[in-house]
Design a protein around this motif. Structure first.
Motif, PDB file in Angstrom:
ATOM      1  N   LEU A 173       0.824  -1.205   0.000  1.00  0.00           N
ATOM      2  CA  LEU A 173       0.000   0.000   0.000  1.00  0.00           C
ATOM      3  C   LEU A 173       0.861   1.259   0.000  1.00  0.00           C
ATOM      4  CD1 LEU A 173      -2.806  -1.077   2.495  1.00  0.00           C
ATOM      5  CD2 LEU A 173      -2.984  -0.835   0.003  1.00  0.00           C
ATOM      6  N   ALA A 174       1.960   1.247   0.752  1.00  0.00           N
ATOM      7  CA  ALA A 174       2.862   2.397   0.784  1.00  0.00           C
ATOM      8  C   ALA A 174       3.465   2.642  -0.600  1.00  0.00           C
ATOM      9  CB  ALA A 174       3.961   2.191   1.815  1.00  0.00           C
ATOM     10  N   ASN A 175       3.871   1.567  -1.274  1.00  0.00           N
ATOM     11  CA  ASN A 175       4.442   1.712  -2.616  1.00  0.00           C
ATOM     12  C   ASN A 175       3.413   2.225  -3.623  1.00  0.00           C
ATOM     13  OD1 ASN A 175       7.106   0.954  -2.068  1.00  0.00           O
ATOM     14  ND2 ASN A 175       6.584  -1.214  -2.169  1.00  0.00           N
ATOM     15  N   ILE A 176       2.191   1.715  -3.548  1.00  0.00           N
ATOM     16  CA  ILE A 176       1.138   2.189  -4.442  1.00  0.00           C
ATOM     17  C   ILE A 176       0.864   3.664  -4.179  1.00  0.00           C
ATOM     18  CG2 ILE A 176      -1.322   2.003  -5.018  1.00  0.00           C
ATOM     19  CD1 ILE A 176      -1.043  -1.039  -4.464  1.00  0.00           C
ATOM     20  N   GLY A 177       0.820   4.031  -2.919  1.00  0.00           N
ATOM     21  CA  GLY A 177       0.613   5.434  -2.574  1.00  0.00           C
ATOM     22  C   GLY A 177       1.718   6.315  -3.118  1.00  0.00           C
ATOM     23  N   LYS A 178       2.967   5.863  -2.961  1.00  0.00           N
ATOM     24  CA  LYS A 178       4.107   6.636  -3.449  1.00  0.00           C
ATOM     25  C   LYS A 178       4.033   6.804  -4.974  1.00  0.00           C
ATOM     26  CE  LYS A 178       7.958   5.939  -1.298  1.00  0.00           C
ATOM     27  NZ  LYS A 178       9.210   5.329  -0.819  1.00  0.00           N
ATOM     28  N   LEU A 179       3.711   5.713  -5.686  1.00  0.00           N
ATOM     29  CA  LEU A 179       3.585   5.779  -7.145  1.00  0.00           C
ATOM     30  C   LEU A 179       2.457   6.715  -7.577  1.00  0.00           C
ATOM     31  CD1 LEU A 179       4.053   2.010  -8.075  1.00  0.00           C
ATOM     32  CD2 LEU A 179       5.616   3.887  -8.624  1.00  0.00           C
ATOM     33  N   SER A 180       1.423   6.802  -6.745  1.00  0.00           N
ATOM     34  CA  SER A 180       0.264   7.630  -7.069  1.00  0.00           C
ATOM     35  C   SER A 180       0.397   9.057  -6.572  1.00  0.00           C
ATOM     36  CB  SER A 180      -1.000   7.018  -6.450  1.00  0.00           C
ATOM     37  OG  SER A 180      -1.176   5.696  -6.897  1.00  0.00           O
ATOM     38  N   GLY A 181       1.458   9.333  -5.804  1.00  0.00           N
ATOM     39  CA  GLY A 181       1.628  10.661  -5.239  1.00  0.00           C
ATOM     40  C   GLY A 181       0.671  10.954  -4.108  1.00  0.00           C
ATOM     41  N   VAL A 182       0.243   9.893  -3.414  1.00  0.00           N
ATOM     42  CA  VAL A 182      -0.719  10.038  -2.320  1.00  0.00           C
ATOM     43  C   VAL A 182      -0.074   9.574  -1.016  1.00  0.00           C
ATOM     44  CG1 VAL A 182      -2.956   9.270  -1.445  1.00  0.00           C
ATOM     45  CG2 VAL A 182      -2.635   9.591  -3.893  1.00  0.00           C
ATOM     46  N   ASP A 183      -0.252  10.374   0.037  1.00  0.00           N
ATOM     47  CA  ASP A 183       0.245   9.985   1.353  1.00  0.00           C
ATOM     48  C   ASP A 183      -0.771   9.038   1.981  1.00  0.00           C
ATOM     49  OD1 ASP A 183       1.386   9.731   3.850  1.00  0.00           O
ATOM     50  OD2 ASP A 183       1.018  11.802   4.450  1.00  0.00           O
ATOM     51  N   VAL A 184      -0.436   7.756   2.037  1.00  0.00           N
ATOM     52  CA  VAL A 184      -1.384   6.765   2.548  1.00  0.00           C
ATOM     53  C   VAL A 184      -1.164   6.441   4.020  1.00  0.00           C
ATOM     54  CG1 VAL A 184      -1.752   5.715   0.294  1.00  0.00           C
ATOM     55  CG2 VAL A 184       0.038   4.817   1.778  1.00  0.00           C
ATOM     56  N   TYR A 185      -0.122   7.032   4.614  1.00  0.00           N
ATOM     57  CA  TYR A 185       0.158   6.716   6.004  1.00  0.00           C
ATOM     58  C   TYR A 185      -0.921   7.295   6.905  1.00  0.00           C
ATOM     59  CZ  TYR A 185       4.649   5.065   4.449  1.00  0.00           C
ATOM     60  OH  TYR A 185       5.634   4.360   3.815  1.00  0.00           O
ATOM     61  N   PRO A 186      -1.380   6.500   7.866  1.00  0.00           N
ATOM     62  CA  PRO A 186      -2.446   6.980   8.749  1.00  0.00           C
ATOM     63  C   PRO A 186      -1.919   8.024   9.727  1.00  0.00           C
ATOM     64  CG  PRO A 186      -1.659   4.839   9.483  1.00  0.00           C
ATOM     65  CD  PRO A 186      -0.954   5.148   8.188  1.00  0.00           C
ATOM     66  N   GLU A 187      -2.830   8.835  10.210  1.00  0.00           N
ATOM     67  CA  GLU A 187      -2.472   9.762  11.280  1.00  0.00           C
ATOM     68  C   GLU A 187      -2.046   8.931  12.479  1.00  0.00           C
ATOM     69  OE1 GLU A 187      -2.417  13.159  11.306  1.00  0.00           O
ATOM     70  OE2 GLU A 187      -2.818  13.019   9.156  1.00  0.00           O
TER      71      GLU A 187
END
Length: 80
Positions: A26-40
């Motif tokens: 999920l972190a890699n997909i987020g990085k590729l998409s330019g989206v911060d997927v890390y939870p608060e």
């Protein structure tokens, strides 16, 4: 059923000891998409106290340093 619902259902079936792989994907997909997927993340009181203690150690130079091999370091930990 939406893709999100399918993904959540699949994640619910993954064994706990394998969840790190899901997190990394999920972190890699987020990085590729330019989206911060890390939870608060708000550390609990014990973790916050430890962070504050480490910060103080760095500020005052009171931290301990070890020079030597990993084997020697682990041996010293076991002695305590």
């Amino acid at each position: 059923m939406s893709y999100r619902e399918i993904a959540k259902s699949m994640i619910d079936r993954i064994p706990e000891d394998k969840m790190i792989f899901v997190i990394n994907i999920l972190a890699n997909i987020g990085k590729l998409s330019g989206v911060d997927v890390y939870p608060e993340f708000t550390p609990n009181e014990e973790t916050q106290e430890a962070i504050t203690e480490i910060d103080r150690m760095f500020e005052t130079g009171a931290s301990e340093n070890f020079s030597g091999s990993t084997e020697d370091f682990l041996a010293s930990l076991l002695e305590d």
